[in-house]
Structures are given as C-alpha cells and as structure tokens.
Write a protein that holds these residues in place. Structure first.
Motif, short mmCIF file in Angstrom:
data_model
loop_
_atom_site.label_atom_id
_atom_site.label_comp_id
_atom_site.label_asym_id
_atom_site.label_seq_id
_atom_site.Cartn_x
_atom_site.Cartn_y
_atom_site.Cartn_z
N VAL A 184 20.65 -53.11 0.09
CA VAL A 184 20.02 -53.82 0.86
C VAL A 184 18.89 -54.85 0.25
N SER A 185 18.84 -56.11 0.48
CA SER A 185 17.71 -56.79 -0.26
C SER A 185 16.75 -57.24 0.58
N ASN A 186 16.77 -57.16 1.90
CA ASN A 186 15.55 -57.39 2.68
C ASN A 186 15.52 -56.27 3.57
N LEU A 187 14.16 -55.35 3.37
CA LEU A 187 14.14 -54.05 4.11
C LEU A 187 12.71 -54.14 4.59
N VAL A 188 12.33 -53.42 5.57
CA VAL A 188 11.26 -53.22 6.17
C VAL A 188 11.16 -51.76 6.52
N PHE A 189 10.20 -51.00 5.87
CA PHE A 189 9.86 -49.55 6.20
C PHE A 189 8.57 -49.49 6.90
N VAL A 190 8.71 -48.88 8.26
CA VAL A 190 7.65 -48.79 8.95
C VAL A 190 7.17 -47.23 9.30
N LYS A 191 6.08 -46.83 8.66
CA LYS A 191 5.64 -45.69 8.80
C LYS A 191 4.75 -45.45 10.16
N ILE A 192 5.23 -44.70 10.97
CA ILE A 192 4.36 -44.20 12.20
C ILE A 192 3.87 -42.88 12.04
N PRO A 298 14.69 -59.25 8.02
CA PRO A 298 15.38 -58.13 7.44
C PRO A 298 16.76 -57.68 7.78
N GLU A 299 17.53 -57.27 7.08
CA GLU A 299 18.77 -56.77 7.21
C GLU A 299 18.64 -55.34 8.10
N VAL A 300 17.53 -54.47 7.63
CA VAL A 300 17.43 -53.29 8.25
C VAL A 300 16.04 -52.84 8.14
N ILE A 301 15.74 -52.35 9.13
CA ILE A 301 14.17 -51.92 9.55
C ILE A 301 14.44 -50.38 9.51
N PRO A 317 13.35 -47.16 22.30
CA PRO A 317 12.07 -48.09 22.76
C PRO A 317 11.91 -49.09 21.82
N ILE A 318 11.94 -48.83 20.32
CA ILE A 318 11.55 -49.73 19.37
C ILE A 318 12.64 -50.94 19.26
N ARG A 319 13.73 -50.58 19.45
CA ARG A 319 15.00 -51.40 19.62
C ARG A 319 14.64 -52.58 20.99
N ARG A 320 14.43 -51.98 21.99
CA ARG A 320 14.20 -52.73 22.99
C ARG A 320 12.98 -53.67 23.04
N GLY A 321 11.79 -53.12 22.33
CA GLY A 321 10.89 -53.87 21.89
C GLY A 321 11.09 -55.16 21.07
N LEU A 322 12.16 -54.90 20.08
CA LEU A 322 12.56 -55.71 19.13
C LEU A 322 13.15 -56.93 19.63
N MET A 323 14.32 -56.45 20.55
CA MET A 323 15.18 -57.32 21.17
C MET A 323 14.43 -58.35 22.05
N ARG A 324 13.37 -57.66 22.60
CA ARG A 324 12.64 -58.70 23.70
C ARG A 324 11.77 -59.72 22.76
N GLN A 332 19.79 -59.12 17.38
CA GLN A 332 21.08 -58.72 17.30
C GLN A 332 21.71 -58.21 15.84
N SER A 333 21.38 -59.24 15.08
CA SER A 333 21.77 -58.59 13.54
C SER A 333 20.75 -57.66 12.62
N THR A 334 19.89 -57.23 13.21
CA THR A 334 18.91 -56.41 12.69
C THR A 334 19.23 -54.69 12.94
N THR A 335 19.63 -54.01 11.78
CA THR A 335 19.80 -52.70 11.97
C THR A 335 18.46 -51.84 12.06
N VAL A 336 18.26 -51.13 13.18
CA VAL A 336 16.88 -50.35 13.21
C VAL A 336 17.67 -48.85 12.99
N THR A 337 16.98 -47.91 12.03
CA THR A 337 17.42 -46.81 11.92
C THR A 337 16.30 -45.76 11.52
N MET A 338 16.47 -44.50 11.43
CA MET A 338 15.39 -43.34 11.12
C MET A 338 15.57 -43.34 9.59
N SER A 339 14.43 -43.05 8.92
CA SER A 339 14.55 -42.61 7.49
C SER A 339 15.32 -41.29 7.55
#
Length: 364
Positions: A184-192, A298-301, A317-324, A332-339
């Motif tokens: 993956v060339s473009n990725l966002v890692f979010v630490k909550i 990004p391709e992946v969050i 809920p993160i995906r819902r917020g993102l889609m909204r 639609q084209s961003t994958t949201v996944t857990m580490s």
C-alpha cells in the motif's frame, strides 16, 4: 524473494547486472550482513547468498503513559526478544529512560545479541516531536516530558544511534513493514487511545510535514462549543472520542474508574451504555477521517490502540462517519480495517524506523 538465492537469481529478480549484484554482495559480505557459500545451479557452479539476519539488530522502544515495551528485531523482521513492563502514571522522562536501559540490557543477554550488532534504537512516545530539535512538543500525552530532548538523552545513555518519532507515525510504519499492507502506497494509521493521532504513509514514505508534527486529528474541532481540550481549544475530537473521555463517561456511578480493557469487555458483552459511547466516538472519528480522506485519498485506513479487540463494534461507526463526510467515491474506495498488530504496532514500527534510517552497509 525469500531465503537464500544465487547471484544470478538476484540479478534476474532485481534487473541489475550480474557485475553490480556481485559488487553489492561483496560490500554486504564485508559488513557481515550476508553470507555466501558455493552451490550448483542448473549443473553449474554458483554462489548462494543468504541474509545473515542477526548481524544487524534494531531495538524498538515504545514509551507509553503507563507502560514501556521493548523489542529486538533482525533484518529479516523476526522478533528476537520482547518485553513489556508497567510504569507509574505521570512518570518523569528519566524514570522511563532508566527502565528502558535495564530492559534493553536483559533482552540483549536473553537473545545472545552482542551490543556491537545493534545498528540503532528507534523510540516512540505518544505525542508530537519537533524533528528540528528532537524535543517532545506541547500536546504530548506525557505532559511531564514536554520540552525534554528525548533524542540527545537517549543517545547519551545508550551510546547508540537513536531515531525518534511519535507513536502514530510508528504505527503507520509498522503496518507497511511488519503488517499486511506492504504493497500500500497511501495509508493512514489512527491510534485511538488516551489521545488520538494519525500517522501518514504517502507515496510509500512516512510523511513528516514541515517540523515533524503531522496527523494531529485529535485536535480537529468536532463540537463548536464543546469541552475545553488540554490543547486549549474547544470541542476537539479527543474530548469526544479518546479512551480517556470514554472512561470518564462510563465511570460515573462506579466505585472506581474503569479501564480501557473494561470498555472492551463490556462492549463485547453488549452493554448498552458502553456500545452507545463507542458508537458516538466512532462516528466522530469517522467524521474527522472523512476530511483526511478527502484531502489525501488513502487506500487503507488502519485503526489501532487499546480498543483494537473491538473489531467491527468500533469500525462500523467509523465507516458510517467516513461515508457521511467523505466524497462518495473516496468513501466507497477506502478500506477501513483494524490493526493486526494490536498493542505491538508502535514498538515494531520503532524497530522498522532504525532500518529505514541506519546506514547498515557501513556496519561492521
């Protein structure tokens, strides 16, 4: 390509001439990074080259609010030794560093690694670092460390090359090195966690911006007239969605404050109040990520931190917020996944940071 390979195979795999491969192998052999041995290939004599992984070892250190985690890794991205210990809440930087020195000494002994084989130390903390000076900047989750020059102190104490970064950047780096997202060339890692931060990989490289402080989405305004945040602004994402806020909301009426582990346990047991708090937090995080995604596509969050075990309970809920809040095509084209790396993401990223920076070809 994994495992030993002949110089001819390396030449074909890399597109480099056999002479160039031969020269590179010689340099790496002189530095004890590869070993060679005679073999036969298609009936001809050849030289088999294999990585001498343990000749170059990286140390990863993850300084947390209440914990310290260390790892020893070789060039083959194998964990040679690992240990996590608890630290007192509100500890001074010197306490954390002294503990790291002790743990490192015992890990080197345990793994049978000589100090001369350590090419460097990567270290991460939960908060921004001014890359111009190596100092911990205002806004760190370890307020006792603000203004502390982590880089020079660690180098003085360890007498090794040190590379430092914030934990979210290291989480992002771990996902494209240790994790399943190496292509993956473009990725966002979010630490909550106690705070909320994002690490960015753009065009295949960690993105540091002007002074090294990027991805501070925890301080994006979510509620116009919300609670005052520790950064001085009002209604920041952190005041709505950090584990600290969740703990405060869910500890009301309890004899003693609950922990992030309790939140995970209660959510998995379908406790309505816990699920509501997580849903609100996830929507707010998704909204902030919508703005980020619109900006960098990004391709992946990847979501990390102590709530990673929640899986879809937090991701949905993160995906819902993102889609909204994202442009439809981006949402639609961003994958949201857990580490997949859980609580080890930051420390593994710290070890990877060493191999990103260390000039290991000159190591002997």
């Amino acid at each position: 390509m994994t495992g030993p390979a002949t110089q001819a195979e390396l030449s074909r795999a890399t597109g480099l001439s056999t002479a160039t491969v031969s020269n590179i192998v010689k340099v790496l052999q002189d530095a004890s990074i590869v070993a060679t041995e005679p073999t036969t290939s298609s009936g001809r004599r050849a030289l088999s080259v294999r990585l001498n992984s343990n000749s170059a070892v990286a140390v990863g250190i993850d300084f947390g609010r209440r914990h310290l985690r260390l790892v020893l890794s070789n060039l083959g991205y194998d964990v040679l030794a690992e240990e996590a210990i608890s630290l007192p809440l509100g500890h001074e930087a010197d306490v954390g560093i002294a503990a790291a020195v002790d743990v490192l000494d015992s890990l080197l002994e345990q793994a049978g690694v000589a100090r001369r084989d350590v090419v460097g130390v990567g270290a991460g903390i939960p908060g921004p670092i001014d890359h111009r000076t190596g100092s911990v900047a205002q806004g760190a989750i370890l307020p006792e460390w603000v203004g502390f020059n982590l880089l020079s102190h660690l180098e003085d104490v360890l007498q090794l090359p040190v590379y430092i970064d914030n934990d979210a950047n290291l989480g992002a780096l771990s996902e494209v090195t240790w994790g399943p997202h190496s292509s993956v060339s473009n990725l966002v890692f979010v630490k909550i966690g106690s705070g909320i931060g994002a690490g960015l990989i753009l065009n295949g490289q960690p993105f540091y911006g002007h002074v090294g402080v990027t991805g501070e989405i925890g301080h994006a305004t979510i509620v116009e007239h919300g609670l005052v945040c520790r950064c001085g602004n009002r209604g920041c994402l952190e005041t709505v969605a950090s584990t600290t806020t969740m703990v405060e909301l869910l500890s009301r009426g309890e004899k003693e404050p609950i922990t992030p582990d309790d939140i995970v346990r209660r959510a998995l047991a379908h406790d309505p109040a816990t699920l509501r708090v997580i849903d609100d937090a996830g929507l707010a995080v998704g909204r902030s990520l919508g703005n980020v995604a619109n900006l960098i596509n990004p391709e992946v969050i990847v979501v990390g931190g102590p709530l990673a075990e929640l899986g879809d309970i937090l991701l949905e809920p993160i995906r819902r917020g993102l889609m909204r809040h994202a442009v439809p095509l981006i949402g639609q084209s961003t994958t949201v996944t857990m580490s997949a790396l859980g609580s080890r993401a930051e420390v593994l990223g710290a070890a990877a940071l060493v191999f990103q920076h260390a000039d290991i070809s000159h190591h002997s």
